[in-house]
Design a protein around this motif. Sequence first.
Motif, PDB file in Angstrom:
ATOM      1  N   MET A  41      48.294   5.928  69.086  1.00  0.00           N
ATOM      2  CA  MET A  41      49.231   6.555  68.117  1.00  0.00           C
ATOM      3  C   MET A  41      48.614   7.846  67.546  1.00  0.00           C
ATOM      4  N   PHE A  42      48.054   8.676  67.742  1.00  0.00           N
ATOM      5  CA  PHE A  42      47.697   9.544  66.993  1.00  0.00           C
ATOM      6  C   PHE A  42      48.629  10.824  67.985  1.00  0.00           C
ATOM      7  N   ALA A  45      51.230  10.678  66.588  1.00  0.00           N
ATOM      8  CA  ALA A  45      52.119  11.177  65.011  1.00  0.00           C
ATOM      9  C   ALA A  45      51.366  12.374  65.195  1.00  0.00           C
ATOM     10  N   SER A  52      54.826   8.770  61.484  1.00  0.00           N
ATOM     11  CA  SER A  52      53.091   9.109  60.439  1.00  0.00           C
ATOM     12  C   SER A  52      52.204   7.458  60.669  1.00  0.00           C
ATOM     13  N   ILE A  53      51.686   7.699  60.354  1.00  0.00           N
ATOM     14  CA  ILE A  53      50.430   6.058  60.223  1.00  0.00           C
ATOM     15  C   ILE A  53      51.221   5.186  59.486  1.00  0.00           C
ATOM     16  N   ARG A  57      51.872   1.701  60.523  1.00  0.00           N
ATOM     17  CA  ARG A  57      51.090   0.415  59.709  1.00  0.00           C
ATOM     18  C   ARG A  57      52.780  -0.778  59.184  1.00  0.00           C
ATOM     19  N   TYR A  77      48.057  -1.968  68.029  1.00  0.00           N
ATOM     20  CA  TYR A  77      48.541  -0.765  67.434  1.00  0.00           C
ATOM     21  C   TYR A  77      49.232   0.091  69.228  1.00  0.00           C
ATOM     22  N   SER A  81      52.935   1.736  68.596  1.00  0.00           N
ATOM     23  CA  SER A  81      52.802   2.766  69.174  1.00  0.00           C
ATOM     24  C   SER A  81      53.600   3.164  70.557  1.00  0.00           C
TER      25      SER A  81
END
Length: 231
Positions: A41-42, A45, A52-53, A57, A77, A81
Amino acid sequence: MDGFHDLGGVQGFGKVAHAIDTDSYKPVFHEDWEHLAYGLMFLGAAHLGKFSIDEVRHAVERIEFRQHAGTRYYERYVIASATLLVECGVITQEELDAALGAHFQLASPARSGGRPAITGRAPFEVGDRVVVRDEHVAGHIRAPGYVRGRQGVVLHRTTEKWPFPDAIGHGDTSAVHQPTYHVQFEVKDLWGDAADDGFVVVDLFESYLDKAPAGQAAGAPARPSRQPVAA
């Protein structure tokens, strides 16, 4: 949007299994692979800057109901992602299928462009009685369904501000930044007299709130004015 991810106050699921570790917050992850899902995810992002986070979501919310019900938290997630990485052109559906050796089911396409924040109002103050706007939107929203239309009291306003989720969650990088408010609700005002006594505190963005009408009883929902929002 309302879906399987927002089950607060829904009955029939039995007791929630949970554990409290009084010595430490570790382990953060229960299985070895979960930190990789979080890192993915990061990667998209933060490292790649592709989304973005809040968009992650929203992608979780877009997961088809039966798939959502059959997966665990970090699996969702991974799906979210991967969906965004495909939508951004970083990877293709075919490459995912080849890596998996089967069809990789992504989240459903977005059906909304989001909506802007409400601006031009004075901020709420600690002690203000507020009512959560009773809105049902087609896109991303971070106001839990069980507090919409209900009254509570502001306990705290953050000094920091963040992009309004209903806008940034759809990729709008110009989203207005707003504070969030810790709003306290009486449990019985949310779920009726059969509920236990107590309070629930919910963190809510400014655009989800209005001043409560003077003289209206705390437990009276503002549902007669409900309007579906085309987002």
